[in-house]
Write an enzyme that holds these catalytic residues in place. Structure first.
Site, PDB file in Angstrom:
ATOM      1  N   ARG A 192      11.264  -2.432  11.398  1.00 20.52           N
ATOM      2  CA  ARG A 192      10.149  -1.759  12.067  1.00 20.52           C
ATOM      3  C   ARG A 192       9.724  -2.640  13.234  1.00 20.52           C
ATOM      4  O   ARG A 192       9.674  -3.856  13.090  1.00 20.52           O
ATOM      5  CB  ARG A 192       8.991  -1.586  11.062  1.00 20.52           C
ATOM      6  CG  ARG A 192       8.239  -0.294  11.244  1.00 20.52           C
ATOM      7  CD  ARG A 192       7.312  -0.032  10.091  1.00 20.52           C
ATOM      8  NE  ARG A 192       5.995  -0.600  10.304  1.00 20.52           N
ATOM      9  CZ  ARG A 192       4.962  -0.440   9.485  1.00 20.52           C
ATOM     10  NH1 ARG A 192       5.124   0.279   8.382  1.00 20.52           N
ATOM     11  NH2 ARG A 192       3.796  -0.985   9.741  1.00 20.52           N
ATOM     12  N   ARG A 212     -10.000   1.379   8.228  1.00 24.45           N
ATOM     13  CA  ARG A 212      -9.601   0.010   8.555  1.00 24.45           C
ATOM     14  C   ARG A 212     -10.720  -0.746   9.251  1.00 24.45           C
ATOM     15  O   ARG A 212     -10.552  -1.910   9.587  1.00 24.45           O
ATOM     16  CB  ARG A 212      -8.396   0.050   9.498  1.00 24.45           C
ATOM     17  CG  ARG A 212      -7.081  -0.132   8.781  1.00 24.45           C
ATOM     18  CD  ARG A 212      -6.009   0.020   9.834  1.00 24.45           C
ATOM     19  NE  ARG A 212      -4.899  -0.818   9.574  1.00 24.45           N
ATOM     20  CZ  ARG A 212      -3.769  -0.391   9.007  1.00 24.45           C
ATOM     21  NH1 ARG A 212      -3.657   0.844   8.599  1.00 24.45           N
ATOM     22  NH2 ARG A 212      -2.765  -1.210   8.854  1.00 24.45           N
ATOM     23  N   LYS A 250       0.828  -1.210   0.000  1.00 26.01           N
ATOM     24  CA  LYS A 250       0.000   0.000   0.000  1.00 26.01           C
ATOM     25  C   LYS A 250       0.869   1.271   0.000  1.00 26.01           C
ATOM     26  O   LYS A 250       0.625   2.175  -0.786  1.00 26.01           O
ATOM     27  CB  LYS A 250      -0.921   0.033   1.232  1.00 26.01           C
ATOM     28  CG  LYS A 250      -1.869  -1.155   1.324  1.00 26.01           C
ATOM     29  CD  LYS A 250      -2.826  -1.022   2.491  1.00 26.01           C
ATOM     30  CE  LYS A 250      -2.147  -1.067   3.858  1.00 26.01           C
ATOM     31  NZ  LYS A 250      -1.479  -2.355   4.175  1.00 26.01           N
ATOM     32  N   ARG A 303      11.876  -6.392   5.395  1.00 24.83           N
ATOM     33  CA  ARG A 303      11.844  -4.923   5.238  1.00 24.83           C
ATOM     34  C   ARG A 303      12.856  -4.284   6.188  1.00 24.83           C
ATOM     35  O   ARG A 303      12.967  -4.677   7.351  1.00 24.83           O
ATOM     36  CB  ARG A 303      10.445  -4.395   5.561  1.00 24.83           C
ATOM     37  CG  ARG A 303      10.424  -2.870   5.715  1.00 24.83           C
ATOM     38  CD  ARG A 303       9.076  -2.247   5.600  1.00 24.83           C
ATOM     39  NE  ARG A 303       8.129  -2.735   6.583  1.00 24.83           N
ATOM     40  CZ  ARG A 303       6.838  -2.418   6.565  1.00 24.83           C
ATOM     41  NH1 ARG A 303       6.372  -1.638   5.612  1.00 24.83           N
ATOM     42  NH2 ARG A 303       6.031  -2.885   7.479  1.00 24.83           N
ATOM     43  N   ARG A 349      -1.182  -8.795  13.230  1.00 27.06           N
ATOM     44  CA  ARG A 349      -1.682  -7.794  12.261  1.00 27.06           C
ATOM     45  C   ARG A 349      -2.500  -8.484  11.167  1.00 27.06           C
ATOM     46  O   ARG A 349      -3.504  -7.945  10.700  1.00 27.06           O
ATOM     47  CB  ARG A 349      -0.513  -7.015  11.652  1.00 27.06           C
ATOM     48  CG  ARG A 349       0.093  -6.000  12.633  1.00 27.06           C
ATOM     49  CD  ARG A 349       1.506  -5.575  12.246  1.00 27.06           C
ATOM     50  NE  ARG A 349       1.586  -4.861  10.992  1.00 27.06           N
ATOM     51  CZ  ARG A 349       2.696  -4.725  10.276  1.00 27.06           C
ATOM     52  NH1 ARG A 349       3.838  -5.270  10.689  1.00 27.06           N
ATOM     53  NH2 ARG A 349       2.679  -4.061   9.161  1.00 27.06           N
TER      54      ARG A 349
HETATM   55  P1  AP5 Z   1       4.751  -1.557   1.906  1.00 19.58           P
HETATM   56  O1  AP5 Z   1       4.526  -0.776   0.668  1.00 19.58           O
HETATM   57  O2  AP5 Z   1       5.291  -0.831   3.093  1.00 19.58           O
HETATM   58  O3  AP5 Z   1       3.400  -2.316   2.305  1.00 19.58           O
HETATM   59  P2  AP5 Z   1       2.197  -1.810   3.177  1.00 19.58           P
HETATM   60  O4  AP5 Z   1       0.995  -2.544   2.700  1.00 19.58           O
HETATM   61  O5  AP5 Z   1       2.135  -0.312   3.194  1.00 19.58           O
HETATM   62  O6  AP5 Z   1       2.661  -2.391   4.600  1.00 19.58           O
HETATM   63  P3  AP5 Z   1       2.643  -1.769   6.032  1.00 19.58           P
HETATM   64  O7  AP5 Z   1       3.358  -2.757   6.892  1.00 19.58           O
HETATM   65  O8  AP5 Z   1       3.143  -0.361   6.091  1.00 19.58           O
HETATM   66  O9  AP5 Z   1       1.081  -1.746   6.274  1.00 19.58           O
HETATM   67  P4  AP5 Z   1       0.245  -1.845   7.523  1.00 19.58           P
HETATM   68  O10 AP5 Z   1      -1.097  -1.636   6.970  1.00 19.58           O
HETATM   69  O11 AP5 Z   1       0.388  -3.026   8.380  1.00 19.58           O
HETATM   70  O12 AP5 Z   1       0.882  -0.688   8.435  1.00 19.58           O
HETATM   71  P5  AP5 Z   1       0.504   0.835   8.716  1.00 19.58           P
HETATM   72  O13 AP5 Z   1       1.764   1.582   8.728  1.00 19.58           O
HETATM   73  O14 AP5 Z   1      -0.615   1.303   7.872  1.00 19.58           O
HETATM   74  O15 AP5 Z   1       5.668  -2.810   1.542  1.00 19.58           O
HETATM   75  C1  AP5 Z   1       6.137  -3.710   2.529  1.00 19.58           C
HETATM   76  C2  AP5 Z   1       7.503  -4.268   2.102  1.00 19.58           C
HETATM   77  O16 AP5 Z   1       7.343  -5.028   0.894  1.00 19.58           O
HETATM   78  C3  AP5 Z   1       8.524  -3.179   1.780  1.00 19.58           C
HETATM   79  O17 AP5 Z   1       9.800  -3.600   2.180  1.00 19.58           O
HETATM   80  C4  AP5 Z   1       8.454  -3.025   0.245  1.00 19.58           C
HETATM   81  O18 AP5 Z   1       9.661  -2.595  -0.307  1.00 19.58           O
HETATM   82  C5  AP5 Z   1       8.104  -4.465  -0.179  1.00 19.58           C
HETATM   83  N1  AP5 Z   1       7.261  -4.517  -1.378  1.00 19.58           N
HETATM   84  C6  AP5 Z   1       6.203  -3.719  -1.680  1.00 19.58           C
HETATM   85  N2  AP5 Z   1       5.633  -4.087  -2.851  1.00 19.58           N
HETATM   86  C7  AP5 Z   1       6.349  -5.165  -3.285  1.00 19.58           C
HETATM   87  C8  AP5 Z   1       6.249  -6.016  -4.431  1.00 19.58           C
HETATM   88  N3  AP5 Z   1       5.299  -5.823  -5.382  1.00 19.58           N
HETATM   89  N4  AP5 Z   1       7.131  -7.018  -4.562  1.00 19.58           N
HETATM   90  C9  AP5 Z   1       8.095  -7.233  -3.627  1.00 19.58           C
HETATM   91  N5  AP5 Z   1       8.254  -6.469  -2.520  1.00 19.58           N
HETATM   92  C10 AP5 Z   1       7.384  -5.443  -2.343  1.00 19.58           C
HETATM   93  O19 AP5 Z   1      -0.085   0.719  10.211  1.00 19.58           O
HETATM   94  C11 AP5 Z   1       0.729   0.364  11.301  1.00 19.58           C
HETATM   95  C12 AP5 Z   1      -0.096   0.341  12.582  1.00 19.58           C
HETATM   96  O20 AP5 Z   1      -0.654   1.644  12.843  1.00 19.58           O
HETATM   97  C13 AP5 Z   1      -1.317  -0.584  12.565  1.00 19.58           C
HETATM   98  O21 AP5 Z   1      -0.976  -1.928  12.898  1.00 19.58           O
HETATM   99  C14 AP5 Z   1      -2.214   0.071  13.641  1.00 19.58           C
HETATM  100  O22 AP5 Z   1      -1.764  -0.227  14.923  1.00 19.58           O
HETATM  101  C15 AP5 Z   1      -1.965   1.547  13.382  1.00 19.58           C
HETATM  102  N6  AP5 Z   1      -2.929   2.124  12.420  1.00 19.58           N
HETATM  103  C16 AP5 Z   1      -2.637   2.686  11.201  1.00 19.58           C
HETATM  104  N7  AP5 Z   1      -3.759   3.112  10.590  1.00 19.58           N
HETATM  105  C17 AP5 Z   1      -4.791   2.804  11.435  1.00 19.58           C
HETATM  106  C18 AP5 Z   1      -6.198   2.970  11.370  1.00 19.58           C
HETATM  107  N8  AP5 Z   1      -6.802   3.524  10.296  1.00 19.58           N
HETATM  108  N9  AP5 Z   1      -6.951   2.518  12.397  1.00 19.58           N
HETATM  109  C19 AP5 Z   1      -6.378   1.949  13.490  1.00 19.58           C
HETATM  110  N10 AP5 Z   1      -5.050   1.757  13.620  1.00 19.58           N
HETATM  111  C20 AP5 Z   1      -4.260   2.181  12.605  1.00 19.58           C
END
Ligand code: AP5
Length: 228
Positions: A160, A88, A13, A127, A171
């Site tokens: 991270r 979410r 994402k 990552r 998660r």
């Molecule tokens: P990346 O692009 O970072 O993937 P992502 O889907 O953004 O993963 P995240 O871990 O950031 O998502 P998340 O939803 O768990 O965390 P968030 O920060 O939103 O890619 C991941 C890895 O794969 C990278 O190394 C990248 O290079 C690699 N990659 C990408 N595409 C690839 C491909 N096609 N092929 C190969 N490799 C690839 O949330 C974190 C925490 O915050 C949550 O757990 C929660 O506690 C809180 N939070 C955030 N938003 C909310 C909300 N709305 N409500 C409640 N809690 C929330």
């Protein structure tokens, strides 16, 4: 263009939102990044959110609603935005609906990245982020030139906190239970677009951008017919 991007943790994402943001000149609103920054700076929001994030749980809806309502009021969101990580839960989606309705606007599309749990576990365990400039590396798909060092600024690379295996498992469970219902929610409204995201970053990105370009053209045609 007003977009939401959905998908399992690690589905790409953040990676794809950054590209969409650059290509279409709209801000990427990553709730995860905003929360991590708040934790780093010791803000009140960060203090409240920290324990949920460390455990791989969702931060309470009320806190998230406050954060997003404020962010979407900023001037840079007038031309559109891509929401990465929000909504979410169904409650968050309803908050967003209410907010958009007040402004008399609507989402153009919800992008859903389709990828297996096995792949995201691999991606997240490999990552690494630069502790100085935040650059993203992946030891499998995008490794740094020198082990443990950022190519851009020489900062040290770290994992991270919530990418530890146990937290990733939590998660993934949380996604299935609380976020997956959003797929049906948006599919029923006819705005869900699904992209196969097992492929490399470039391939996924090219398909998304082509689809969004067609969508933007169709909107322009619709606007010109309705106004003329
Ligand atoms: P990346 O692009 O970072 O993937 P992502 O889907 O953004 O993963 P995240 O871990 O950031 O998502 P998340 O939803 O768990 O965390 P968030 O920060 O939103 O890619 C991941 C890895 O794969 C990278 O190394 C990248 O290079 C690699 N990659 C990408 N595409 C690839 C491909 N096609 N092929 C190969 N490799 C690839 O949330 C974190 C925490 O915050 C949550 O757990 C929660 O506690 C809180 N939070 C955030 N938003 C909310 C909300 N709305 N409500 C409640 N809690 C929330």
């Amino acid at each position: 263009m007003r977009l939401v991007i959905l998908g399992l943790p690690g589905s790409g994402k953040g990676t794809q939102s950054t590209r969409i943001s650059k290509r279409f000149g709209i801000p990427q609103i990553s709730t995860g990044d905003i929360l991590r920054q708040a934790v780093k700076e010791g803000q009140d929001l960060g203090r409240k959110a920290r324990r949920y994030m460390e455990q791989g749980q969702l931060v309470p809806d009320a806190l998230m609603a406050e954060l997003v309502i404020l962010r979407l009021q900023a001037k840079d969101c007038q031309r559109g935005f891509i929401l990465d990580g929000f909504p979410r839960t169904i409650a968050q989606a309803k908050t967003l609906d209410g907010l958009l309705k007040e402004k008399n606007i609507a989402l153009d599309a919800v992008l859903r990245l389709q990828v297996s749990a096995e792949s995201v576990i691999q991606r997240l365990s490999h990552r690494r982020l630069c502790s100085r400039c935040g650059a993203d590396y992946n030891l499998l798909s995008n490794p740094p030139k020198e082990e443990g060092r950022c190519d851009r600024c020489g900062g040290s690379l770290r994992q991270r906190e919530d990418d530890q295996a146990k937290t990733v498992a939590r998660r993934l469970q949380v996604y299935q239970r609380q976020t997956k219902p959003l797929e049906t929610y948006y599919r029923d409204r006819g705005i869900l677009l699904v992209f196969e995201a097992e492929r490399g970053v470039e391939e996924v990105s090219a398909e998304i951008i082509d689809t969004l370009k067609s969508l933007a053209c169709a909107e322009l045609v619709k606007d010109s017919t309705s106004s003329g």
